[in-house]
Write an enzyme that holds these catalytic residues in place. Structure first.
Site, PDB file in Angstrom:
ATOM      1  CE1 TYR A 236      -3.017  15.145   3.775  1.00 52.27           C
ATOM      2  CE2 TYR A 236      -3.354  12.831   3.258  1.00 52.27           C
ATOM      3  CZ  TYR A 236      -2.707  13.817   3.974  1.00 52.27           C
ATOM      4  OH  TYR A 236      -1.734  13.469   4.886  1.00 52.27           O
TER       5      TYR A 236
ATOM      6  NE  ARG B 207      -5.795   4.813   1.625  1.00 48.41           N
ATOM      7  CZ  ARG B 207      -4.668   4.372   2.163  1.00 48.41           C
ATOM      8  NH1 ARG B 207      -3.560   4.339   1.449  1.00 48.41           N
ATOM      9  NH2 ARG B 207      -4.639   3.952   3.410  1.00 48.41           N
TER      10      ARG B 207
ATOM     11  CB  ALA C 190       0.465  10.730  -0.917  1.00 47.34           C
TER      12      ALA C 190
ATOM     13  CD  GLN D 284      -2.266   7.513  -2.153  1.00 46.80           C
ATOM     14  OE1 GLN D 284      -1.537   8.179  -1.438  1.00 46.80           O
ATOM     15  NE2 GLN D 284      -3.063   6.571  -1.684  1.00 46.80           N
TER      16      GLN D 284
ATOM     17  CB  SER E 188      -0.910  -0.005   1.230  1.00 48.36           C
ATOM     18  OG  SER E 188      -1.761   1.121   1.227  1.00 48.36           O
TER      19      SER E 188
END
Length: 230
Positions: free
Chosen positions: A173, A221, A47, A89, A12
Site C-alpha cells: 500500500y 506496520r 485498515a 490502523q 491484529s
C-alpha cells in the site's frame, strides 16, 4: 500517563469490508466488541482509509469526517468498557486501491465504469497482474495533501477515543511503495537513495506524532517483501 494493556493478547488489524459509505456500523460493533468481550487486552481495528483515493475497496472503513468519528466512538466506548484498549490502523491503498471486495473472486482493478477511482503512488507504475490500473505519480502538492490526510485522520482518531494509532506501511500500500526502488523510481528528494525513499514515511510519522498526545503510542506496520520474484 501511559497506555497499559491488561494482558499480552492483542487482536491484529484485519479487513472486513463491511462498511457502507465508509461508516462503521452494527457489524463492526459486534465484530470488535466480541474480541473485547473475549478478554483481549488490545483490539486494533481494520485498515481505515484516510482519504477517498486511499480506499482498497468501496467497502473500506474511513475516518475523514465527523460523522465517521461518531461511528467509531461507539466502538471505542464498547471496547474500553470491557477493559481493553482500542487501536486504529490508518491506511492508504496507493496503487492497490480501486479493487472489488475479496469475496467477489475478482482480484483486479475496478475500472471507472464499474465504480473505480483514480489511484496515486510515488511513480506511475501499476502493482501488476490484474491490478493493472496505472496510478497517478504524486506531485509535490499531492505529497502535502496525502500527509495532511494522515494528520487529519490521526486527530479524528484521538477524538473518536482510540488510544493507539498504527500507520500502515505494509502490503504494497502507499506507505510501503515509497520504500522500494522497484515501485519508487522518482528522481526528486523522495526517490533514489534509501534516505530519500524513506522521506515520505518518516515525514508523515513525525507530523502525526506532533498532533497526537505525547503519551499515545504510535505504531508503524512495515513489510519485508517487494512482492517481486527478483
Amino acid at each position: 500517563m501511559r497506555v497499559t494493556l491488561k494482558n499480552r493478547i492483542g487482536v491484529s488489524s484485519m479487513v472486513t469490508w463491511q462498511a457502507v459509505d465508509g461508516m462503521p456500523n452494527d457489524f463492526h460493533i459486534a465484530h470488535y466488541g466480541s474480541f473485547a468481550l473475549g478478554g483481549a487486552g488490545l483490539v486494533m481495528t481494520e485498515a481505515t482509509a484516510v482519504e477517498l483515493r486511499g480506499r482498497i475497496t468501496p467497502a473500506d472503513t474511513r475516518i475523514w469526517n465527523d460523522e465517521q468519528v461518531e461511528g467509531w466512538r461507539r466502538i471505542t466506548t464498547l471496547i474500553k468498557s470491557q477493559g481493553a484498549v482500542p487501536a486504529i490502523q490508518l491506511a492508504h491503498s496507493g496503487r492497490k486501491g480501486s479493487t472489488p471486495v475479496i469475496w467477489s473472486n475478482a482480484k483486479r482493478s475496478l475500472p471507472d465504469s464499474e465504480g473505480g477511482w483514480p489511484t496515486i503512488a510515488p511513480s506511475a507504475i501499476p502493482f501488476g497482474g490484474d491490478i493493472d490500473k496505472v496510478p497517478e505519480e504524486a506531485t509535490g502538492v499531492d505529497i502535502k495533501v496525502l500527509q495532511r490526510a494522515y494528520v487529519s485522520a490521526a486527530v479524528r482518531s484521538v477524538k473518536a477515543g482510540f488510544q493507539i494509532i498504527e500507520l500502515h506501511y505494509a502490503h504494497g500500500y502507499l506507505g510501503s511503495v515509497w520504500l522500494s526502488p522497484k515501485s519508487n523510481q522518482r528522481t526528486d528528494n523522495y526517490g533514489g537513495s534509501l534516505e530519500n525513499r524513506m522521506r515520505f514515511g518518516l515525514e508523515t510519522a513525525r507530523r502525526v506524532r506532533e498532533v497526537i498526545p505525547k503519551s499515545m503510542p504510535l505504531f508503524v506496520r512495515i513489510s519485508v517483501t517487494d512482492y517481486a520474484d527478483n
